[in-house]
Motif scaffolding. Sequence first.
Motif, PDB file in Angstrom:
ATOM      1  N   ASN A 202       0.853  -1.179   0.000  1.00 27.48           N
ATOM      2  CA  ASN A 202       0.000   0.000   0.000  1.00 27.48           C
ATOM      3  C   ASN A 202       0.894   1.235   0.000  1.00 27.48           C
ATOM      4  O   ASN A 202       1.665   1.443   0.938  1.00 27.48           O
ATOM      5  N   PRO A 203       0.826   2.083  -1.038  1.00 30.85           N
ATOM      6  CA  PRO A 203       1.738   3.235  -1.105  1.00 30.85           C
ATOM      7  C   PRO A 203       1.559   4.220   0.040  1.00 30.85           C
ATOM      8  O   PRO A 203       2.460   5.005   0.336  1.00 30.85           O
ATOM      9  N   SER A 204       0.426   4.165   0.725  1.00 28.86           N
ATOM     10  CA  SER A 204       0.183   5.114   1.802  1.00 28.86           C
ATOM     11  C   SER A 204       0.979   4.807   3.066  1.00 28.86           C
ATOM     12  O   SER A 204       0.977   5.619   3.993  1.00 28.86           O
ATOM     13  N   VAL A 205       1.657   3.679   3.137  1.00 26.42           N
ATOM     14  CA  VAL A 205       2.452   3.408   4.341  1.00 26.42           C
ATOM     15  C   VAL A 205       3.623   4.379   4.474  1.00 26.42           C
ATOM     16  O   VAL A 205       4.181   4.529   5.557  1.00 26.42           O
ATOM     17  N   ALA A 521     -10.110   2.188  -3.882  1.00 24.96           N
ATOM     18  CA  ALA A 521      -9.327   0.963  -3.722  1.00 24.96           C
ATOM     19  C   ALA A 521      -8.116   0.972  -4.656  1.00 24.96           C
ATOM     20  O   ALA A 521      -7.013   0.561  -4.269  1.00 24.96           O
ATOM     21  N   LYS A 522      -8.284   1.441  -5.886  1.00 28.09           N
ATOM     22  CA  LYS A 522      -7.165   1.519  -6.830  1.00 28.09           C
ATOM     23  C   LYS A 522      -6.085   2.470  -6.328  1.00 28.09           C
ATOM     24  O   LYS A 522      -4.888   2.235  -6.528  1.00 28.09           O
ATOM     25  N   GLU A 527      -0.575  -1.483  -7.445  1.00 28.62           N
ATOM     26  CA  GLU A 527      -0.264  -0.779  -8.696  1.00 28.62           C
ATOM     27  C   GLU A 527       0.003   0.696  -8.451  1.00 28.62           C
ATOM     28  O   GLU A 527       0.700   1.352  -9.233  1.00 28.62           O
ATOM     29  N   ALA A 528      -0.557   1.237  -7.357  1.00 30.38           N
ATOM     30  CA  ALA A 528      -0.425   2.664  -7.067  1.00 30.38           C
ATOM     31  C   ALA A 528       0.968   3.044  -6.574  1.00 30.38           C
ATOM     32  O   ALA A 528       1.247   4.228  -6.370  1.00 30.38           O
ATOM     33  N   PHE A 529       1.854   2.049  -6.389  1.00 30.79           N
ATOM     34  CA  PHE A 529       3.262   2.388  -6.145  1.00 30.79           C
ATOM     35  C   PHE A 529       3.863   3.058  -7.378  1.00 30.79           C
ATOM     36  O   PHE A 529       4.857   3.769  -7.283  1.00 30.79           O
ATOM     37  N   ASP A 530       3.271   2.804  -8.544  1.00 33.47           N
ATOM     38  CA  ASP A 530       3.603   3.556  -9.758  1.00 33.47           C
ATOM     39  C   ASP A 530       2.898   4.907  -9.638  1.00 33.47           C
ATOM     40  O   ASP A 530       1.678   4.994  -9.696  1.00 33.47           O
ATOM     41  N   ASP A 531       3.683   5.961  -9.459  1.00 37.53           N
ATOM     42  CA  ASP A 531       3.103   7.252  -9.128  1.00 37.53           C
ATOM     43  C   ASP A 531       2.174   7.771 -10.213  1.00 37.53           C
ATOM     44  O   ASP A 531       1.142   8.387  -9.911  1.00 37.53           O
ATOM     45  N   GLN A 532       2.501   7.527 -11.474  1.00 32.89           N
ATOM     46  CA  GLN A 532       1.632   7.998 -12.550  1.00 32.89           C
ATOM     47  C   GLN A 532       0.294   7.277 -12.522  1.00 32.89           C
ATOM     48  O   GLN A 532      -0.750   7.884 -12.785  1.00 32.89           O
ATOM     49  N   PHE A 533       0.321   5.999 -12.173  1.00 28.46           N
ATOM     50  CA  PHE A 533      -0.929   5.244 -12.030  1.00 28.46           C
ATOM     51  C   PHE A 533      -1.793   5.875 -10.942  1.00 28.46           C
ATOM     52  O   PHE A 533      -3.005   6.034 -11.103  1.00 28.46           O
TER      53      PHE A 533
END
Length: 587
Positions: A202-205, A521-522, A527-533
């Motif tokens: 989860n990129p929010s960590v 959720a996306k 996949e959201a570790f890819d910043d552009q995504f």
Amino acid sequence: MKIKGYMKVLSALAISSILLAACSDDTEKSSTKEKKGKAVEQVDASKFPTKTTNQAEPIKGGHLTYGLVSDTPFEGILNKVFYQGDPDNQVISFFDEDLLDTDENYVFTNDGAASYEISDDHKTVTLTIKDNVNWQDGKPVTGADLEYAYLVMGSKDYKGVRYDEQMALIEGMEEYHAGKADSISGIKVDGKKIIFTFKKGNPSVTTGLWTYPLHKEYLKDVPIADLESSDKIRKNPIGFGPFKVKKIVQGEAVEFEANKDYYRGAPKLDSVTLKVVNPSVVVKSLENGDLDVAKVLAEQYDQAKELDNVELLGKVELAYSYIGFNFGQYDKEKEENVMDENPKFKDKRLRQAMAYAINNEEVGEKMFKGLRFPANSVITPNFKYNNKDLKAYEYNPEKAKKLLDEAGFVDTNNDGIREDADGKKFKINFASMSGSDVSEPLARYYIQQWEQVGIDVELLDGRLHEFNSFYDLLKKDNDDVDMYQAAWGVASDPDPSGLWSRSAEFNYTRWVNDKNDELLAKGISEEAFDDQFRIDTYNEWQELIHDEVPVIPTLFRYELAGVNDRVTGYDFLAGRQYQWHNVGVTK
């Protein structure tokens, strides 16, 4: 208008009205802008300094008086696991803090009370608390204290609002929350170390992991259900920040004394007095030297800028004002928001029309000296995730009228007020809160503009409601509230699910939408570790909110602080904490 703050859990719930935007350190200047043939004085807010210019050595034994600007007492829930309003957070910031600091981009650093590491697969986060970090009663802050915070928030007995689907990403949390386990399998403690294991990355960590511990030894004898109302939270709170709570006059004032054993070093001040100050007297109190630091409302700018003994600091605030519509209720049994089968505002053309009917550019310029400006989104401009291509709803009464006509809201009896699509009388109860001299004129101005397009809007109870009672109406889903005007101080994590998800108690509109669920959720998927995504996902989400209009974002804002020129070391952009240990006085 005062801000309602919210704390992040992973990404869902972090602090109230915190930090920053890139502001230069030049002195402020003003310019004049022509609007509709009339000169409107504007403030070049980008020129505000963000730090005190006094560089002299602070005196020993210094005392500072901080003004908590409010027309109502602070609630006195003095713990981040439980508090909800920004006034309480301002009190907490003096004596307690989170374990991790953040940088100018709101990403965690290793400069605070703990360091952290993330595994290569992004599923494991390890925090190590530094050896000299102690509670103010001398006990060390441990991994068990942070684990205890999660055990409290995940408990069915927890009465707060910070458990949501983000918490459920931790392995074993759902089982613990459901009462099927006595512990959380994804949290392991080893002394000063605590390890979190998540079901997925989860990129929010890196920006929103909950790192606020609870003093387990001090609080463990209080049942979780009673913690929020206990004296240990409200009257005798203990933290590990730069100051200790010495005395509380409930809702009115707090006396602090220096925590000489603070892990960053002893504070430069010996003591601080925090007191609630009515907005109407803030400028005079700063002028008289009764206050050393206090927020200055935009409508007080002209008076405050003339003070010889005060420096004005400014920044773009992590906050937005909005107008929300009532769609349903929060089902505590299901722990989710539920929309009414036939909500009053079911036709989005009505909601869009109400957005086009109000002139937020004029409000920002004339009522707030240009220190507020039209909001295009509910993601603030501090973040790269704000969809810059998305335009704020512009003032267009003719378009508003056309949308209302299309939705079947027409004036059938020629009294200037539209009936609903079934030909029945249509009246909206509008709730708004007190807070400053502008609060009522602003509410009346919006009501007048809606009337001009034929919508009958009345102020609930014929008056403004004070901060605590206003939010009590929203939290209890009072049926008399059809629509309301409020503000959010948002978190340092861009994920908006803490205010917008199906399970979020802070989702006061009670609006739910399948596409909203999917995009939220996306935004926190692997996949959201890819910043552009992630940027693309949040752009699409903001377009959904803009089209559906569950709320009308009205204004972004500059925040001002008046600081006495004897104060040194005060940094408006200090990060996740105000870092009060750096602040001193030179005379």
